[in-house]
Design a protein around this motif. Sequence first.
Motif, PDB file in Angstrom:
ATOM      1  N   GLN A  99      56.926  25.531   7.520  1.00 31.85           N
ATOM      2  CA  GLN A  99      56.497  24.162   6.849  1.00 31.85           C
ATOM      3  C   GLN A  99      56.068  23.301   6.459  1.00 31.85           C
ATOM      4  OE1 GLN A  99      60.271  21.576   6.929  1.00 31.85           O
ATOM      5  NE2 GLN A  99      60.998  23.901   6.711  1.00 31.85           N
ATOM      6  N   LYS A 100      54.390  24.540   7.173  1.00 37.35           N
ATOM      7  CA  LYS A 100      53.743  23.992   6.186  1.00 37.35           C
ATOM      8  C   LYS A 100      52.573  24.767   6.054  1.00 37.35           C
ATOM      9  CE  LYS A 100      53.402  19.397   7.431  1.00 37.35           C
ATOM     10  NZ  LYS A 100      53.140  18.435   5.957  1.00 37.35           N
ATOM     11  N   SER A 116      53.361  21.247   2.049  1.00 37.66           N
ATOM     12  CA  SER A 116      53.917  21.233   3.047  1.00 37.66           C
ATOM     13  C   SER A 116      55.560  22.265   1.914  1.00 37.66           C
ATOM     14  CB  SER A 116      55.354  19.760   2.841  1.00 37.66           C
ATOM     15  OG  SER A 116      54.333  19.455   1.166  1.00 37.66           O
ATOM     16  N   HIS A 164      59.515  23.230   2.077  1.00 41.62           N
ATOM     17  CA  HIS A 164      60.302  22.625   2.557  1.00 41.62           C
ATOM     18  C   HIS A 164      61.314  23.206   2.013  1.00 41.62           C
ATOM     19  CE1 HIS A 164      58.558  18.607   1.807  1.00 41.62           C
ATOM     20  NE2 HIS A 164      58.538  18.138   1.255  1.00 41.62           N
ATOM     21  N   ASP A 224      55.979  12.571   1.722  1.00 39.82           N
ATOM     22  CA  ASP A 224      55.561  13.751   2.143  1.00 39.82           C
ATOM     23  C   ASP A 224      53.755  14.052   0.984  1.00 39.82           C
ATOM     24  OD1 ASP A 224      55.218  16.725   2.519  1.00 39.82           O
ATOM     25  OD2 ASP A 224      54.801  16.931   0.628  1.00 39.82           O
TER      26      ASP A 224
END
Length: 397
Positions: free
Chosen positions: A20-21, A28, A30, A293
């Motif tokens: 996710q990171k 990010s 996703h 984000d």
Amino acid sequence: MNIHVKNNVAWVGKIDWELQKFHGNEYSTHRGSTYNSYLIKEEKNVLIDTVWKPYAKEYVENLKKEIDLNKIDFMVVNHAEIDHSGSLPELMSYIPDTPIYCTEYGIKTIKGHYHQNWNFHPVKTGDVLDIGNGKALVFVEMKMLHWPDSMASYLTGDNILFSNDAFGQHYATGYMFNDLVDQSELFAECIKYYANILTPFSPLVEKKIHEILALNLPIDIIATSHGVIWRDNPTQIVEKYLTWSRNYQENQITILYDTMWNGTKVMAENIALGIKKEDSMVNLKLFNISKTDKNDIITEVFKSKLILVGSPTIGKGITSATAGILEEIEGLKFKNKKACAFGCYGWSGESLSKINTLLEKSGFTLINEGIKCLWNPDNKSIENCKKFGAEIITSAL
Ligand code: FEO
């Protein structure tokens, strides 16, 4: 697991569905990511790049199912960042004398990370490594795309460009080829990757692409180090990079705001009404900086011809979220974009001048001094915001 790429070339990487990171907390992902490693089995066997350190043991165990590790003749490290070199210590514990081909800067970087004196062979643009069966690897330095050590490797005969980070995207997919995946997902991840990672290096991107094209190497496949392998019209992503590298913008205006008691949000929405009234065709987008984000915001800034940044005055400055995104924007060195500021205040109202200073420092052209509003916007202030938005279209663009 391996995936056949072409003839004697296989993908032997790792699909990281849960990521996710990336870059710590800086990017990010996703849709997860992949770390692409490739195994070429010709008269000589070559391994190109590895995978991120947490998957090192799994990667090496899988690799053992594909080849006796002692039969790997050469390793190529196109880029020493940890997501690609992180499995080297585990792998080299089995085959410590295997030659590693990388740039001179790659040697320094690998040594800096792992403190090992492995069997390094520095290469420069144009150097050729014969791997038998009439095939060879040709190396192309890609300095600052995006690290000083970066390079690409080209496999003659199969016409595959192993481009490492260039042309990649953080996109976990079981398909692994560009023609099989959802195209809107793919290009959304490509432009996000370019906007957030490559924007500051855009002048180099254009120069390097022309340098590679001048080599007149036929390119059937671009095998990146993240995301899909480009096998269907692979140069389409090269053309996108050329477009994106030329101070890219669309007919888009993006309003970024943070808000404490909704005053600055009301300003944002009414400035937007004014803009839209004068130009119904402009792609107008609003984002609350605190709730969006940051990498997605940067992608929208990348696509914009004008951004408006709003923050209430807090203390003698701006909100921490606004300061954070402006710091990101400053580091990316956007060019040929316009900007202005807005925000509510209670008594001293420093937010406008602070935002203006930061935007100017980031290379944006300020179209005016901005607009501020004392306390919560009343009807007159709301009308002024609409007028401000309309005037942006009629006189500032
Ligand atoms: Fe995918 Fe620069 O590492």
